[in-house]
Design an enzyme around this catalytic site. Structure first.
Site, short mmCIF file in Angstrom:
data_model
loop_
_atom_site.label_atom_id
_atom_site.label_comp_id
_atom_site.label_asym_id
_atom_site.label_seq_id
_atom_site.Cartn_x
_atom_site.Cartn_y
_atom_site.Cartn_z
N HIS A 271 -13.72 -13.29 9.07
CA HIS A 271 -14.66 -14.40 9.03
C HIS A 271 -14.39 -15.43 10.11
CE1 HIS A 271 -17.71 -16.95 7.37
NE2 HIS A 271 -16.86 -17.95 7.20
N CYS A 272 -13.28 -15.33 10.83
CA CYS A 272 -12.90 -16.39 11.77
C CYS A 272 -13.26 -16.08 13.22
CB CYS A 272 -11.41 -16.67 11.66
SG CYS A 272 -10.91 -17.41 10.10
N ILE A 273 -12.59 -15.10 13.82
CA ILE A 273 -12.68 -14.92 15.26
C ILE A 273 -14.09 -14.53 15.74
CG2 ILE A 273 -11.62 -13.82 17.26
CD1 ILE A 273 -9.18 -13.30 15.61
N ILE A 275 -16.85 -15.55 14.59
CA ILE A 275 -17.82 -16.58 14.25
C ILE A 275 -17.45 -17.95 14.77
CG2 ILE A 275 -18.82 -17.85 12.29
CD1 ILE A 275 -18.72 -15.25 10.70
N ASP A 276 -16.23 -18.38 14.50
CA ASP A 276 -15.84 -19.77 14.75
C ASP A 276 -16.04 -20.25 16.19
OD1 ASP A 276 -15.17 -19.62 12.13
OD2 ASP A 276 -13.00 -19.66 12.43
#
Length: 441
Positions: A271-273, A275-276
């Site tokens: 969910h992080c790399i 999207i963020d």
């Protein structure tokens, strides 16, 4: 003694009750870590199925043992009734912050959660946002909603941002041991949040503002995204040059300073790399600024599933087989090894591309039994179940594609029985027999 001092004392003790909104990969381990430190926690989630399973002492996340939930006993209560917020001294928000189809921030979960909190907000409470987002979200989105009823930050309630730093499946670090960043909307808000997190975590680092904390989280993930894009690009270059990128990385990693190894793969997941970084790209446009490194890294990483499929096509062609009608067995659906997390998994995109090219796709993942009825953002529901990994299944596949390198797989056995293997993770590096069947991708 002022209100803030009273709240700090309460949060630092085991007299406090903390509400955690969002009981997923971030919220659930956070809630259980607080409980294990002696706090009372109310877990809130709109998903009634999660609430029901937690009430029965069951876990729906592989790396979180059900025994932790059972051991929590009466100190942990899961509910979908958000009126429970009124009895909480602090409320921590751990809801998703995805991207839209146009790669713009989708803050609908944050906004709706803030509206729900506002309905129950009372003087003397602390609210902390943990969901990763662009700098300014805490003050520009959360604060105005929370203050619609007349309460004011720093006077009546306290507001802070503290980015989650979960790494599912990492045996070296857990919620308690990972240093915790905290940034308050005011300096006092930061100190109130420090009192809470310092009561159950090993190390808390307070920064000057919520915006700094929001930016730090983005920097962490942008750093990873850009470096992964670099090695993905080098993988494609070195492949043309006849050089093994994995050996190159291992060799460079022997330098004791100035180099940190990153590894290529079939694309970015979690969910992080994936999207963020685009949260900052979007915000930067408001300042007439182009984030070229972030965009370029996104371009390279987004293209990796397509490159992997082309390697499958090449491998099949070498055996005189076309992709149209070929049987492709994909090993691993989770975005990283030894977890059951499907969020933004590149395996989903790889399967979508393979099917669009006419391949007959099946998959095996010991931790993802089915893709049917799964909430897979940006994808239509896949009508696929994990198939049993038998000798005949492997032998009958025209190509076995290793997309996730779970340690449960016996790679010697897989290569022995497969016609050809496309390896995106260097999982077969120790295999000695049948290396002529292996194609690295």
């Amino acid at each position: 003694m002022g209100q803030a001092d009273e709240l700090k004392q309460r949060l630092a003790s085991n007299r406090a009750t903390v509400g955690v909104i969002g009981l997923g990969y971030v919220g659930l381990p956070l809630a259980l870590t607080m409980v294990e430190a002696g706090k009372r926690v109310v877990g809130l989630d709109v998903d009634g199925a999660k609430v029901e399973r937690l009430g029965a002492g069951q876990s729906y996340i592989r790396h979180i043992a059900a025994s932790r939930i059972v051991a929590a006993g009466e100190r942990f209560r899961a509910t979908s009734d958000f009126r429970a917020l009124e009895g909480c001294d602090a409320v921590i928000v751990c809801v998703p912050t995805p991207l839209t189809e146009g790669r713009e921030p989708d803050l609908s979960y944050v906004s709706k959660t803030a509206e729900t909190i506002a309905e129950h907000l009372r003087p003397g409470q602390l609210v902390v946002l943990e969901s990763t987002t662009y700098p300014g979200t805490t003050e520009e989105v959360m604060q105005p909603i929370l203050e619609r009823g007349g309460l004011r930050v720093g006077r009546d309630y306290h507001l802070a941002f503290s980015p989650e730093r979960e790494d599912p499946g990492n045996p070296r670090f857990n919620t308690k041991s990972i240093p915790k960043l905290v940034g308050g909307v005011t300096a006092e808000c930061g100190e109130v949040a420090r009192a809470l997190y310092g009561s159950f975590l090993e190390k808390v680092v307070v920064v000057s503002s919520a915006r700094v904390a929001e930016s730090a989280k983005l920097l962490e993930n942008i750093y990873r995204s850009i470096n992964i894009a670099l090695v993905n690009e080098l993988k494609m270059l070195f492949e043309r040059m006849g050089i093994d990128v994995w050996e190159v990385i291992e060799a460079a990693g022997t330098k004791p300073f100035g180099f940190t190894p990153f590894y290529p793969g079939p694309g970015l997941g979690g969910h992080c790399i994936p999207i963020d970084p685009f949260y900052l790209t979007w915000k930067a446009r408001h300042y007439d600024f182009s984030t070229r490194f972030i965009e370029l890294a996104g371009e390279v990483n987004t293209g990796m599933p397509y490159w992997v499929v082309e390697k499958v096509v090449e491998a099949l062609n070498q055996g005189g087989k076309a992709i149209n009608g070929a049987k492709v067995l994909v090993l691993g659906m989770a975005y990283k090894k030894d977890v059951d997390d499907l969020r933004e998994s590149p395996s989903l995109k790889v399967i979508e591309i393979l099917e669009s090219r006419g391949a007959e796709v099946s998959y095996n993942d010991p931790y993802v039994p089915s893709l049917r009825a799964r909430k897979l953002r940006h994808y239509e529901t896949f009508e696929l179940d994990s198939v049993e990994l038998t000798e005949s299944l492997v032998a009958e596949a025209d190509c076995v594609l290793i997309a996730t390198d779970h340690t449960a797989y016996d790679y010697d056995w897989i290569v022995q029985h497969a016609r050809c293997v496309v390896d995106t993770r260097n999982a077969t590096k120790s295999v000695r027999q049948g290396r002529d069947k292996i194609v690295k991708a």
